[in-house]
Design a protein around this motif. Structure first.
Motif, mmCIF file in Angstrom:
data_model
loop_
_atom_site.group_PDB
_atom_site.id
_atom_site.type_symbol
_atom_site.label_atom_id
_atom_site.label_comp_id
_atom_site.label_asym_id
_atom_site.label_seq_id
_atom_site.Cartn_x
_atom_site.Cartn_y
_atom_site.Cartn_z
ATOM 1 N N GLN A 264 0.826 -1.198 0.000
ATOM 2 C CA GLN A 264 0.000 0.000 0.000
ATOM 3 C C GLN A 264 0.864 1.252 0.000
ATOM 4 O OE1 GLN A 264 -3.455 0.024 -0.303
ATOM 5 N NE2 GLN A 264 -3.115 2.215 -0.666
ATOM 6 N N ASP A 265 2.006 1.195 0.700
ATOM 7 C CA ASP A 265 2.933 2.327 0.703
ATOM 8 C C ASP A 265 3.432 2.620 -0.707
ATOM 9 O OD1 ASP A 265 2.794 2.532 3.520
ATOM 10 O OD2 ASP A 265 4.320 0.973 3.732
ATOM 11 N N GLY A 266 3.632 1.559 -1.499
ATOM 12 C CA GLY A 266 4.094 1.745 -2.864
ATOM 13 C C GLY A 266 3.074 2.466 -3.715
ATOM 14 N N LEU A 267 1.829 2.056 -3.603
ATOM 15 C CA LEU A 267 0.778 2.741 -4.355
ATOM 16 C C LEU A 267 0.657 4.192 -3.907
ATOM 17 C CD1 LEU A 267 -2.659 1.417 -5.443
ATOM 18 C CD2 LEU A 267 -2.550 3.571 -4.191
ATOM 19 N N ASP A 268 0.707 4.411 -2.603
ATOM 20 C CA ASP A 268 0.582 5.779 -2.087
ATOM 21 C C ASP A 268 1.740 6.662 -2.561
ATOM 22 O OD1 ASP A 268 -1.708 4.966 -0.793
ATOM 23 O OD2 ASP A 268 -0.745 4.705 1.166
ATOM 24 N N ALA A 269 2.953 6.100 -2.584
ATOM 25 C CA ALA A 269 4.114 6.861 -3.037
ATOM 26 C C ALA A 269 3.998 7.205 -4.514
ATOM 27 C CB ALA A 269 5.401 6.071 -2.778
ATOM 28 N N LEU A 270 3.441 6.286 -5.284
ATOM 29 C CA LEU A 270 3.245 6.515 -6.714
ATOM 30 C C LEU A 270 2.238 7.647 -6.946
ATOM 31 C CD1 LEU A 270 3.840 5.525 -9.618
ATOM 32 C CD2 LEU A 270 1.947 3.900 -9.328
ATOM 33 N N ALA B 202 1.468 9.982 -4.908
ATOM 34 C CA ALA B 202 2.001 11.240 -4.392
ATOM 35 C C ALA B 202 3.162 11.782 -5.225
ATOM 36 C CB ALA B 202 2.460 11.056 -2.951
ATOM 37 N N GLY B 203 3.638 11.007 -6.213
ATOM 38 C CA GLY B 203 4.721 11.470 -7.067
ATOM 39 C C GLY B 203 6.108 11.252 -6.497
ATOM 40 N N ARG B 204 6.221 10.451 -5.431
ATOM 41 C CA ARG B 204 7.550 10.196 -4.856
ATOM 42 C C ARG B 204 8.318 9.148 -5.649
ATOM 43 N NH1 ARG B 204 4.286 10.556 -0.214
ATOM 44 N NH2 ARG B 204 4.276 8.289 0.075
ATOM 45 N N ILE B 205 7.605 8.328 -6.399
ATOM 46 C CA ILE B 205 8.226 7.382 -7.319
ATOM 47 C C ILE B 205 7.467 7.458 -8.643
ATOM 48 C CG2 ILE B 205 9.066 5.805 -5.543
ATOM 49 C CD1 ILE B 205 6.650 4.000 -6.092
ATOM 50 N N ASP B 206 8.089 6.945 -9.698
ATOM 51 C CA ASP B 206 7.462 6.962 -11.023
ATOM 52 C C ASP B 206 6.915 5.602 -11.427
ATOM 53 O OD1 ASP B 206 8.267 9.758 -11.712
ATOM 54 O OD2 ASP B 206 10.269 8.874 -11.469
ATOM 55 N N ALA B 207 7.379 4.565 -10.751
ATOM 56 C CA ALA B 207 6.912 3.206 -11.034
ATOM 57 C C ALA B 207 7.106 2.371 -9.783
ATOM 58 C CB ALA B 207 7.680 2.589 -12.202
ATOM 59 N N PHE B 208 6.236 1.391 -9.606
ATOM 60 C CA PHE B 208 6.327 0.470 -8.476
ATOM 61 C C PHE B 208 6.455 -0.924 -9.061
ATOM 62 C CE2 PHE B 208 3.806 -1.460 -4.678
ATOM 63 C CZ PHE B 208 4.988 -1.841 -4.074
ATOM 64 N N ALA B 209 7.580 -1.598 -8.792
ATOM 65 C CA ALA B 209 7.856 -2.918 -9.360
ATOM 66 C C ALA B 209 7.533 -4.017 -8.351
ATOM 67 C CB ALA B 209 9.325 -3.014 -9.773
ATOM 68 N N LEU B 210 6.741 -4.981 -8.793
ATOM 69 C CA LEU B 210 6.355 -6.114 -7.957
ATOM 70 C C LEU B 210 5.797 -7.179 -8.893
ATOM 71 C CD1 LEU B 210 6.255 -6.800 -4.894
ATOM 72 C CD2 LEU B 210 3.897 -5.970 -4.871
ATOM 73 N N ASN C 18 -1.891 -6.361 -9.456
ATOM 74 C CA ASN C 18 -3.280 -6.384 -9.902
ATOM 75 C C ASN C 18 -4.232 -6.466 -8.714
ATOM 76 O OD1 ASN C 18 -2.920 -6.181 -12.707
ATOM 77 N ND2 ASN C 18 -2.495 -8.352 -12.892
ATOM 78 N N TRP C 19 -3.838 -7.239 -7.719
ATOM 79 C CA TRP C 19 -4.672 -7.339 -6.521
ATOM 80 C C TRP C 19 -4.691 -6.005 -5.775
ATOM 81 C CZ3 TRP C 19 -8.116 -10.923 -5.405
ATOM 82 C CH2 TRP C 19 -8.682 -10.916 -4.128
ATOM 83 N N LEU C 20 -3.530 -5.351 -5.710
ATOM 84 C CA LEU C 20 -3.439 -4.051 -5.044
ATOM 85 C C LEU C 20 -4.309 -3.020 -5.754
ATOM 86 C CD1 LEU C 20 -2.003 -2.310 -2.850
ATOM 87 C CD2 LEU C 20 -0.179 -1.925 -4.532
ATOM 88 N N ALA C 21 -4.276 -3.029 -7.082
ATOM 89 C CA ALA C 21 -5.100 -2.090 -7.845
ATOM 90 C C ALA C 21 -6.582 -2.357 -7.619
ATOM 91 C CB ALA C 21 -4.761 -2.186 -9.332
#
Length: 298
Positions: free
Chosen positions: A190-196, A198-206, A212-215
Motif C-alpha cells: 500500500q505504501d508503494g501505491l501511495d508513493a506513486l 504522491a509522485g515520490r516514485i514513477d513506477a512500483f515494481a512487484l 493487480n490485486w493491489l489495484a
C-alpha cells in the motif's frame, strides 16, 4: 532473498479457522486424522472424503473472504481433489513460515498457499509441478506518462522505481541498469501505491499478481498496472513459480495431483476462468518446459 521466493509473504495468522463451504478443523495441535498411519494417502482421503490443507491467509494465494476459503491455490486444489474423488477440503490457517513444519508434523496433508518452489524448500518436502509463475510488472500513474514498459525502459528514462524493502525486485532493477539512487525502498504494498500517487516514485515494481490485486483493492486510484514481463538476471529468466506442497513420502498423491493440474494449466481458458478473478491470467500459466525437478536443483 532468492528470486524464486514470493514477495507478498508478510502478514500471517496463526489460528485455525472454519472456512465457508469447507469443513473446519479444530486446533492444529488436536489429534491426527486417519491419514497418519496410511501407506497410501490418496486411497485414504478418497475413502474419508476429505483432504486436510494448510494455508496462510494471504491474498490472492489462499485466504478467507467473507468466511469463505478463496484464492488461487484453494480454488485450483478444490478442482483437482474433486477430480481425484475427494470432494471436501478441511482447512487450517497457519503462519506462512510454519506451513512446511506443520505439514511434516502431519497436521494437514497438503500446503495450499501458492508457495514458491525453491531448492531450500525441496530439501524438506516435495512440490507439485508449478501452478503459476509470477512475472514482474510495473504499476504507474494513470495514462503511463513516462511511457514505461519494463525495468529496462525505467533505466533508459532515468525514473525512480519503488521496490519493497529486502525484496528481489531491487536486484531485478539493478540487473536492468536502474541506478541505485533511482531505486526507492518501500515498506509495504500500500505504501508503494501511495508513493506513486504522491509522485515520490514513477513506477512500483512487484509481481503482476500482487499489483493487480493491489489495484483492485484500491479501485478508483489514478494508477494502472502494465503488462507483466519476465526479468533477466545474469542471463536467466526469473519466473518465480509456486505450487502445492506434500510430505516427501506422499509421492503417489503428488503424482496424481500433477496429472489433474496439467489438465488445467494446459487449458488457458479453463485456468483463467478459475483463477482470473484473483489476478492470474494467461501470463501466469507456467511454461510447459518449466519443471519442479529443475527448480529444485537450481
Amino acid at each position: 532473498m532468492s528470486p524464486s521466493h514470493s514477495l507478498s509473504r508478510r502478514t500471517f495468522l496463526t489460528s485455525a479457522a472454519a472456512v465457508g463451504g469447507f469443513a473446519a478443523v479444530p486446533g492444529l495441535l488436536s489429534g491426527c486424522s486417519s491419514t497418519d498411519s496410511s501407506d497410501d494417502l490418496l486411497a485414504t482421503i478418497r475413502k474419508q472424503g476429505y483432504v486436510r490443507i494448510g494455508f496462510a491467509n494471504e491474498a490472492p494465494y489462499g485466504f478467507k473472504d467473507g468466511g469463505q476459503l478463496a484464492g488461487e491455490a484453494p480454488t485450483l486444489h478444490k478442482q483437482i481433489f474433486k477430480a481425484l474423488g475427494v470432494p471436501q477440503l478441511r482447512a487450517s490457517i497457519v503462519e506462512f513460515g510454519a506451513l512446511i513444519p506443520s505439514l511434516n508434523a502431519n497436521r494437514f496433508d497438503v500446503v495450499s498457499a501458492g508457495m514458491a518452489i525453491t531448492s531450500e524448500r525441496c530439501e524438506n518436502a516435495i512440490f507439485s509441478e508449478p501452478e503459476f509463475i509470477s512475472p514482474t510488472a510495473l504499476m504507474v500513474r494513470k495514462g503511463n506518462p513516462k511511457k514505461l514498459a519494463d525495468l529496462g525502459t525505467c533505466s533508459s528514462a532515468g525514473v525512480r522505481v519503488g521496490v519493497l524493502t529486502a525484496a528481489v525486485e531491487k536486484s531485478y532493477a539493478q540487473a536492468a541498469g536502474v541506478s541505485n539512487d533511482k531505486i526507492i525502498s518501500i515498506q509495504g504494498q500500500q505504501d508503494g501505491l501511495d508513493a506513486l500517487v504522491a509522485g515520490r516514485i514513477d513506477a512500483f515494481a512487484l509481481t503482476g499478481i500482487s499489483l493487480n490485486w493491489l489495484a483492485k483493492a484500491n479501485a478508483g486510484a489514478p494508477v494502472e498496472v502494465l503488462s507483466p514481463f519476465v526479468p533477466m538476471v545474469k542471463g536467466e529468466k526469473q519466473y518465480s513459480p509456486g505450487g502445492a506442497v506434500f510430505r516427501s513420502k506422499d509421492t503417489a498423491l503428488r503424482d496424481a495431483f500433477n496429472v489433474e493440474l496439467k489438465k488445467i494449466t494446459s487449458d488457458p481458458d479453463r485456468y483463467v476462468g478459475l483463477v482470473g478473478k484473483y489476478g492470474f491470467g494467461k501470463s501466469e500459466i507456467p511454461p510447459a518446459d518449466l519443471t519442479t525437478a529443475a527448480l529444485c536443483k537450481s
